[in-house]
Design an enzyme around this catalytic site. Structure first.
Site, PDB file in Angstrom:
ATOM      1  N   ASP A 156       1.005  -1.075   0.092  1.00 18.34           N
ATOM      2  CA  ASP A 156      -0.024  -0.063  -0.013  1.00 18.34           C
ATOM      3  C   ASP A 156       0.987   1.248  -0.021  1.00 18.34           C
ATOM      4  O   ASP A 156       1.844   1.446   0.922  1.00 18.34           O
ATOM      5  CB  ASP A 156      -0.818  -0.059   1.413  1.00 18.34           C
ATOM      6  CG  ASP A 156      -1.914   0.721   1.203  1.00 18.34           C
ATOM      7  OD1 ASP A 156      -2.482   1.503   0.112  1.00 18.34           O
ATOM      8  OD2 ASP A 156      -2.542   1.249   2.520  1.00 18.34           O
TER       9      ASP A 156
ATOM     10  N   HIS B 184      -7.388  10.222   4.043  1.00 15.83           N
ATOM     11  CA  HIS B 184      -6.998   9.230   5.130  1.00 15.83           C
ATOM     12  C   HIS B 184      -7.394   9.461   6.557  1.00 15.83           C
ATOM     13  O   HIS B 184      -7.384  10.578   6.742  1.00 15.83           O
ATOM     14  CB  HIS B 184      -5.715   8.728   4.616  1.00 15.83           C
ATOM     15  CG  HIS B 184      -5.384   8.013   3.696  1.00 15.83           C
ATOM     16  ND1 HIS B 184      -4.947   8.577   2.126  1.00 15.83           N
ATOM     17  CD2 HIS B 184      -5.300   6.655   3.147  1.00 15.83           C
ATOM     18  CE1 HIS B 184      -4.926   8.023   1.267  1.00 15.83           C
ATOM     19  NE2 HIS B 184      -5.049   6.521   1.790  1.00 15.83           N
TER      20      HIS B 184
HETATM   21  P1  13P Z   1      -8.202   4.813   5.919  1.00 14.87           P
HETATM   22  O1  13P Z   1      -7.075   4.605   7.183  1.00 14.87           O
HETATM   23  O2  13P Z   1      -8.836   6.174   6.061  1.00 14.87           O
HETATM   24  O3  13P Z   1      -9.232   3.670   6.106  1.00 14.87           O
HETATM   25  O4  13P Z   1      -7.767   4.649   4.617  1.00 14.87           O
HETATM   26  C1  13P Z   1      -7.421   3.617   4.245  1.00 14.87           C
HETATM   27  C2  13P Z   1      -6.314   3.453   3.060  1.00 14.87           C
HETATM   28  O5  13P Z   1      -6.658   4.326   2.096  1.00 14.87           O
HETATM   29  C3  13P Z   1      -5.316   2.723   2.875  1.00 14.87           C
HETATM   30  O6  13P Z   1      -4.372   2.965   1.859  1.00 14.87           O
HETATM   31 ZN    ZN Z   2      -4.621   4.784   1.025  1.00 19.90          ZN
END
Ligand code: 13P
Ligand code: ZN
Length: 271
Positions: A79, A173
């Site tokens: 990610d 986020h």
């Molecule tokens: P959140 O932390 O806001 O749930 O976002 C998750 C995300 O986009 C991980 O890449």
């Molecule tokens: Zn993200």
């Protein structure tokens, strides 16, 4: 089935898969138990910080073993990588999918580096996600608006050959300071213009109806992280404040169960 195959089949049917970030054995266990109990596929996500915390091989082995143990269909995804060395290391370690996030770079630079990530991933038949527009990261200005531009996205997808695109449509986020207002019109336009699956980042705190509407408009992967961290830590804090028992094997299961309940509920958002 590769993740790219899965995402394309979801795109055809206006469906989505949940992508959940894990941070340790306990959050991984909660996510996998939820997936097993709901008979749902799941993407297990790791950021650079989580990899640094657990160690790359530890994290991958734990995720792979967990998927086998719980008999869950799943994929391991990197990610928000912003460097190609990390992308290469993760591909080498057996990740099924990577995100190269060049969203803060100039457009041409983002294209150039994403293309390199795509080339690396092809050697492993891995899925590649990239991002365009501004989805505030933790600590960044969540008031700034810069939606993904449809024309730019078209050029970007054609030039890079990515498999999935993370779009900026009003999510951020972390926790929301005010009610999130999603730009469904832009999402719909992007969905019409692009043949590839779209990804929603920042899904923590987005109401179920909004996630479902987004899924009906081309979102095929829904990323959830903050609510997992928050649920786990709040529950650990609560249980430890109520007992002097130092046996983590009796305290942590309460927090694991809470993560499991959270993720079971989140599966309803994408189905
Ligand atoms: P959140 O932390 O806001 O749930 O976002 C998750 C995300 O986009 C991980 O890449
Ligand atoms: Zn993200």
């Amino acid at each position: 089935m590769t993740l790219q195959e899965k995402l394309y089949s979801l795109k055809k049917t206006d469906k989505a898969v949940l992508a959940a970030n894990f941070y340790n054995f306990e959050t991984l266990k909660g996510i996998l138990e939820a997936a097993q109990s709901c008979n749902q596929p799941v993407i297990l996500q790791l950021t650079q910080s989580s990899i640094d915390y657990m160690g790359l091989q530890n994290a991958v082995s734990m995720a792979k073993t967990g998927l086998d143990f719980y008999k869950v269909q799943g994929w391991i995804h990197l990610d928000h990588a912003n460097n190609l060395e990390l992308v290469e290391a993760c591909l080498k370690s057996g990740f099924d999918s990577i995100m190269f996030d060049g969203s803060e770079l100039p457009f041409d630079e983002n294209i150039k580096l994403t293309k390199i990530a795509v080339k690396s991933a092809q050697k492993y038949n891995a899925n590649v996600e990239a991002e365009l527009g501004y989805v505030a990261k933790l600590g960044q200005d969540s008031g700034k608006v810069q939606f993904t531009q449809t024309n730019e996205a078209k050029v970007f997808v054609e030039e890079t050959g990515i498999n999935a695109l993370a779009v900026a449509i009003g999510t951020v986020h972390g926790f929301y300071k005010s009610k999130p207002e999603l730009n469904f019109e832009r999402l719909s336009e992007l969905n019409e213009a692009l043949d590839i699956p779209l990804v929603m980042h920042g899904a923590s705190g987005i109401p179920k109806e909004d996630v479902r509407k987004a899924v009906s408009l081309g979102i095929c992967k829904v990323n959830i992280a903050t609510e997992i961290k928050n649920t786990f830590i709040l529950n650990v804090k609560k249980i430890l404040s109520e007992t002097d028992n130092i046996d983590l094997r009796t305290s942590f299961p309460v927090a694991i169960e809470a993560v499991k309940i959270l993720i079971k509920d989140k599966f309803n958002y994408v189905n």
